[in-house]
Design a protein around this motif. Structure first.
Motif, mmCIF file in Angstrom:
data_model
loop_
_atom_site.group_PDB
_atom_site.id
_atom_site.type_symbol
_atom_site.label_atom_id
_atom_site.label_comp_id
_atom_site.label_asym_id
_atom_site.label_seq_id
_atom_site.Cartn_x
_atom_site.Cartn_y
_atom_site.Cartn_z
ATOM 1 N N LEU B 15 2.263 3.746 -6.224
ATOM 2 C CA LEU B 15 1.392 4.827 -6.695
ATOM 3 C C LEU B 15 1.848 5.397 -8.041
ATOM 4 O O LEU B 15 1.037 5.560 -8.962
ATOM 5 N N ASP B 16 3.151 5.684 -8.145
ATOM 6 C CA ASP B 16 3.645 6.306 -9.377
ATOM 7 C C ASP B 16 3.451 5.385 -10.586
ATOM 8 O O ASP B 16 3.038 5.826 -11.654
ATOM 9 N N ALA B 20 1.044 5.833 -13.884
ATOM 10 C CA ALA B 20 1.540 5.712 -15.257
ATOM 11 C C ALA B 20 0.674 4.727 -16.036
ATOM 12 O O ALA B 20 0.259 4.999 -17.162
ATOM 13 N N SER B 21 0.363 3.587 -15.412
ATOM 14 C CA SER B 21 -0.456 2.566 -16.079
ATOM 15 C C SER B 21 -1.812 3.129 -16.483
ATOM 16 O O SER B 21 -2.274 2.921 -17.606
ATOM 17 N N PHE B 22 -2.450 3.825 -15.551
ATOM 18 C CA PHE B 22 -3.799 4.323 -15.828
ATOM 19 C C PHE B 22 -3.803 5.521 -16.773
ATOM 20 O O PHE B 22 -4.762 5.725 -17.519
ATOM 21 N N ILE B 23 -2.741 6.323 -16.755
ATOM 22 C CA ILE B 23 -2.659 7.435 -17.712
ATOM 23 C C ILE B 23 -2.534 6.862 -19.126
ATOM 24 O O ILE B 23 -3.216 7.296 -20.052
ATOM 25 N N GLY B 76 2.057 3.552 -1.895
ATOM 26 C CA GLY B 76 3.258 4.345 -1.668
ATOM 27 C C GLY B 76 4.000 4.568 -2.979
ATOM 28 O O GLY B 76 3.635 4.018 -4.005
ATOM 29 N N LEU B 77 5.042 5.389 -2.925
ATOM 30 C CA LEU B 77 5.847 5.659 -4.122
ATOM 31 C C LEU B 77 6.925 4.598 -4.280
ATOM 32 O O LEU B 77 7.382 4.013 -3.305
ATOM 33 N N SER B 78 7.378 4.376 -5.524
ATOM 34 C CA SER B 78 8.434 3.399 -5.757
ATOM 35 C C SER B 78 9.790 3.952 -5.341
ATOM 36 O O SER B 78 10.722 3.204 -5.071
ATOM 37 N N LYS B 79 9.907 5.288 -5.315
ATOM 38 C CA LYS B 79 11.139 5.946 -4.872
ATOM 39 C C LYS B 79 10.748 7.047 -3.887
ATOM 40 O O LYS B 79 9.683 7.626 -4.016
ATOM 41 N N ALA B 87 4.677 9.839 -0.530
ATOM 42 C CA ALA B 87 3.419 9.694 -1.278
ATOM 43 C C ALA B 87 2.477 10.854 -0.964
ATOM 44 O O ALA B 87 1.822 11.393 -1.865
ATOM 45 N N ILE B 88 2.425 11.258 0.307
ATOM 46 C CA ILE B 88 1.550 12.369 0.695
ATOM 47 C C ILE B 88 2.004 13.656 0.008
ATOM 48 O O ILE B 88 1.197 14.411 -0.543
ATOM 49 N N MET B 89 3.343 13.875 -0.004
ATOM 50 C CA MET B 89 3.878 15.075 -0.664
ATOM 51 C C MET B 89 3.574 15.059 -2.153
ATOM 52 O O MET B 89 3.162 16.068 -2.725
ATOM 53 N N MET B 90 3.785 13.893 -2.757
ATOM 54 C CA MET B 90 3.547 13.772 -4.200
ATOM 55 C C MET B 90 2.081 14.061 -4.521
ATOM 56 O O MET B 90 1.757 14.773 -5.471
ATOM 57 N N LYS B 91 1.176 13.495 -3.699
ATOM 58 C CA LYS B 91 -0.259 13.707 -3.953
ATOM 59 C C LYS B 91 -0.616 15.178 -3.809
ATOM 60 O O LYS B 91 -1.455 15.698 -4.554
ATOM 61 N N SER B 92 0.024 15.851 -2.842
ATOM 62 C CA SER B 92 -0.293 17.257 -2.637
ATOM 63 C C SER B 92 0.216 18.104 -3.816
ATOM 64 O O SER B 92 -0.465 19.019 -4.283
#
Lengths: 74, 158
Positions: B15-16, B20-23, B76-79, B87-92
């Motif tokens: 996900l991360d 980055a790629s799409f940004i 999911g996240l790479s770390k 991933a859920i926390m990051m998205k929130s």
């Protein structure tokens, strides 16, 4: 010369420049774009964007966390 | 070589890294660049449609499809992924900070004319059929990527 106001407050990178790019496509050369942004990276980004896209950054100021830029379409 | 062309190889399906790629792709397009994204290996997961599409697959292909994230919403996240909790926390947090979601970034890239190319060899290995991936893609191989990269002045491998 038309003047266009863009409210990009709250948008994160790359939201503001994407929005300005889209709006600028519908503007004629010489038109002024007034943008309000809260993303702090925008201060440097807008200069780079203007240089790259051959538009002119007329002014850039910050007031209470809101960055205001005036851009002249090239 | 053109100063107005950028190419990105999206190898990762994290996900991360996808964000980055799409940004970068959105930013480059907004700077007036022509942008090509070449999706290969795990990166293909980003392009999967979220719903299950019935296709004829071998057992191994079906297993691959079942084990890997089905679409951008499932990455999911790479770390610090912790089985998906990260991933859920990051998205929130990102929602709270009003960061565009990966789905919004993909839509925006598409609207800005970013070219998205899916690697057919990886698709074959992983058993992905064209109809299982989102619309608006091109399907090609390494020569297409190299041809595009030759014309670009920035090439990223993510």
């Amino acid at each position: 010369m038309a003047e266009k106001h863009i409210n990009a407050r709250g948008l994160q990178c790359p939201g503001p420049i994407v929005q300005i790019f889209k709006e600028a496509q519908n503007c004629a050369a010489g038109d002024i774009l007034c943008v309000e942004v809260t993303d702090q990276g925008f201060k440097k980004d807008i200069a780079a964007w203007c240089k790259k896209t051959k538009n002119e950054l007329l002014s850039l100021e910050e007031e209470g966390g809101v960055i205001k830029a005036r851009i002249k379409k090239g | 070589m053109s100063e107005n062309k950028k190419t990105i190889i999206v190898f990762s399906g994290d996900l991360d890294k996808a964000m980055a790629s799409f940004i970068i792709a959105n930013g480059a397009a907004a700077m007036g660049n022509e942008v090509s994204m070449f999706f290969t290996f795990w990166g293909l997961n980003i392009l999967r449609k979220p719903e299950k599409i019935r296709t004829r697959k071998s057992f191994m292909e079906a297993m691959f499809g079942w084990m890997m994230p089905r679409g951008a919403g499932k990455l999911g996240l790479s770390k610090m992924n912790f089985g998906g909790i990260g991933a859920i926390m990051m998205k929130s947090i990102m929602k709270q900070k009003k960061v565009n979601t990966i789905q919004e970034l993909i839509e925006s890239a598409r609207a800005l004319g970013v070219k998205m190319i899916a690697c057919t060899m990886s698709m074959d290995v992983m058993g992905f059929k064209e109809e299982e991936l989102i619309d608006g893609l091109e399907f090609a191989g390494v020569a297409t990527y190299l041809g595009e990269a030759d014309e670009a002045n920035v090439n990223l491998f993510i």
